[in-house]
Design an enzyme around this catalytic site. Structure first.
Site, PDB file in Angstrom:
ATOM      1  N   CYS A  89      -0.921   7.872 -10.777  1.00 12.81           N
ATOM      2  CA  CYS A  89      -1.120   6.719  -9.893  1.00 12.81           C
ATOM      3  C   CYS A  89      -2.588   6.312  -9.869  1.00 12.81           C
ATOM      4  CB  CYS A  89      -0.657   7.063  -8.478  1.00 12.81           C
ATOM      5  SG  CYS A  89      -0.686   5.645  -7.368  1.00 12.81           S
ATOM      6  N   TYR A  96       0.852  -1.192   0.000  1.00  7.47           N
ATOM      7  CA  TYR A  96       0.000   0.000   0.000  1.00  7.47           C
ATOM      8  C   TYR A  96       0.885   1.238   0.000  1.00  7.47           C
ATOM      9  CZ  TYR A  96      -3.455  -3.442   1.338  1.00  7.47           C
ATOM     10  OH  TYR A  96      -4.259  -4.551   1.335  1.00  7.47           O
ATOM     11  N   SER A  97       0.516   2.217  -0.825  1.00  9.45           N
ATOM     12  CA  SER A  97       1.252   3.485  -0.844  1.00  9.45           C
ATOM     13  C   SER A  97       0.991   4.233   0.453  1.00  9.45           C
ATOM     14  CB  SER A  97       0.779   4.378  -1.988  1.00  9.45           C
ATOM     15  OG  SER A  97       1.025   3.757  -3.206  1.00  9.45           O
ATOM     16  N   TYR A 153      -1.965   0.027 -11.325  1.00 17.47           N
ATOM     17  CA  TYR A 153      -2.175  -1.425 -11.171  1.00 17.47           C
ATOM     18  C   TYR A 153      -3.513  -1.795 -11.795  1.00 17.47           C
ATOM     19  CZ  TYR A 153       1.081  -0.461  -7.378  1.00 17.47           C
ATOM     20  OH  TYR A 153       2.134  -0.012  -6.655  1.00 17.47           O
ATOM     21  N   GLU A 176       2.666   4.850 -11.511  1.00 18.42           N
ATOM     22  CA  GLU A 176       2.433   3.683 -10.650  1.00 18.42           C
ATOM     23  C   GLU A 176       0.959   3.292 -10.814  1.00 18.42           C
ATOM     24  OE1 GLU A 176       5.029   3.602  -7.081  1.00 18.42           O
ATOM     25  OE2 GLU A 176       3.115   3.385  -6.068  1.00 18.42           O
TER      26      GLU A 176
END
Ligand code: NAP
Length: 415
Positions: free
Chosen positions: A373, A205-206, A415, A413
């Site tokens: 992100c 987790y960021s 996903y 970044e």
């Protein structure tokens, strides 16, 4: 990245660090020669297929892909061996090889040398951190030696009637040092075992808080976590990590690894500007960077903050309330809502196009750093918007993009 010449005695084998890899599939999707594959446990690189192009290295969110071992060309690590790894092989093996290479009569083939240098010097390969980024500490606590943190807060960020259940979690490390920078991630190991009886893999987790802590000068971090209730195809599924984290109570103990990430870091020099583009919980690092800058406003260091933030609706937007309260001369906020009844669907790339002049000026500004992100799907749309904006200004995105990467001004970044 493997020795291209069959006569080479030694080769630098490209591997993926199973300890850090979050199994996001980005590398497998990126590899132009299908050298990367996976099983239920690991992502691995086929030695005989990898041509060392390094295309997979910059997009990897954790840096797990940037792993290398010297091997004998005739005895590389096989796919099957890599599938069985929990850890990369010991690097003392690498040291031994380096010593023998140095002393060997047979020189390292030029191609191997060049590829090795490219891998370590960032020539079109590994992503780079902004020159003024602070020094990141990485992997201080590997999965074999996690640190125990205590939950000091767990707040729902989205409205009760919103479709997404997003939580702001605060973890305190007590007396254990856990230095972490905006843009880095931490790992959480859910308790228990998976369907194969193996301990759960860590979930990354960021960090959503700035470097001096969610509460300044406390040894704590905040995370932004969405409860996963369906898979990518909309089928019901209970995400192991996200449900564990979202259900944590104050006082619970959590096993934490990391920190991870050494390039998605904010610039620190006075006058540096930041363009942030995010969807949903991809807002976590943007919240950390914004908060860092907000707390330092009285330093009058200059530089602009521009945010493009996509969410389904205002009620689904993490940090909507606090963001709305920030003054316009501090941050230029551009929301894009996709599911507001009666309104057209809007994505971040639509807002970027609407702000073409501002975006173009920031793309041109050598002191502006760009961060993207969130959902993988938005990446192509955002890049297309940049391409259109460049074209409208008589420029070519395919020329500008590598320059931004080489100058550590472009960070993704997704996903
Ligand atoms: P979400 O709520 O599902 O979506 C956010 C917004 O993005 C929605 O408005 C959605 O529109 C829109 N969107 C969907 N496809 C898009 C596209 N192709 N281009 C532009 N916008 C698009 O988002 P989420 O579930 O929070 O997902 C956030 C992502 O961030 C996850 O993949 C997560 O893994 C990743 N992430 C999280 C963290 C963290 O620390 N938590 C850190 C880094 C990254 P629709 O109405 O069309 O769905």
């Amino acid at each position: 990245m493997n020795a291209p010449a069959e006569h080479a005695r030694l080769a630098r084998q490209h591997l993926i660090d199973p300890e850090i890899c979050i199994r996001c599939n980005t590398c497998e999707e990126t590899c132009p020669v299908d050298a990367i594959t996976h099983d239920s446990l690991n992502y691995v690189v086929a030695f005989d297929k990898c041509n060392g192009c390094l295309a997979c290295v910059p997009p990897c969110p954790t840096g797990a892909i940037d792993s290398w071992r010297n091997v004998e060309f005739v005895k590389p690590y096989s796919i099957e061996e890599q599938f069985s790894w929990d850890l990369l092989p010991d690097t003392t093996e690498l040291d031994g090889f380096e010593a023998s290479v140095a002393g060997a009569d047979e020189a390292i083939p030029d191609e191997v040398q060049q590829l090795t240098e490219a891998a370590t010097a960032g020539q079109g390969g590994p992503a780079l951190a902004p020159w003024s980024a602070a020094h990141p500490y990485v992997n201080l606590y590997p999965p074999a030696r996690p640190v125990t943190a205590t939950v000091t807060g767990n707040f729902r960020l989205t409205a009760e009637d919103a479709s997404s259940d997003i939580h702001h979690i605060v973890l305190d490390f007590g007396a254990t040092p856990f230095p972490v920078l905006e843009g880095q991630s931490i790992g959480i190991i859910p308790p228990g075992t998976d369907a194969n009886g193996k301990p759960h893999l860590l979930r990354m987790y960021s960090v959503a808080s700035p470097r001096e802590g969610e509460r300044p000068h406390y040894n704590n971090v905040a995370l932004t976590v969405k409860r996963v209730t369906e898979d990518h195809d909309g089928r019901p599924v209970r995400g192991v990590g996200s449900n564990y984290v979202c259900d944590l109570k104050k006082g619970d103990k959590v096993q934490v690894t990391g920190p991870y990430g050494s390039t998605f870091l904010m610039p620190n020099h006075p006058g540096s500007s930041i363009m942030m583009i995010c969807t949903g919980t991809g807002s976590a690092p943007m919240r950390a960077m914004t908060e860092r800058r907000r707390r330092r406003r009285d330093q009058k260091e200059g530089g602009e903050l521009v945010l493009f933030f996509g969410a389904r609706a205002p009620s689904e937007l993490p940090y909507f309330g606090p963001l709305q309260k920030l003054p316009q001369d501090f941050i230029d906020i551009n929301f894009a809502f996709s599911r507001v009844p009666g309104e057209p669907k809007r994505y971040v790339q639509d807002r970027i196009r609407e702000r073409a002049d501002k975006v173009w000026a920031m793309l041109q500004d050598e002191n502006c750093y760009i961060y993207i992100c969130g959902l993988k799907g938005m990446e192509a749309g955002v890049l297309e918007a940049f391409r259109d904006i460049c074209r409208a200004h008589g420029a070519d995105w395919d020329t500008l993009h590598p320059r931004l990467l080489a100058n550590a001004r472009f960070h993704v970044e997704t996903y």
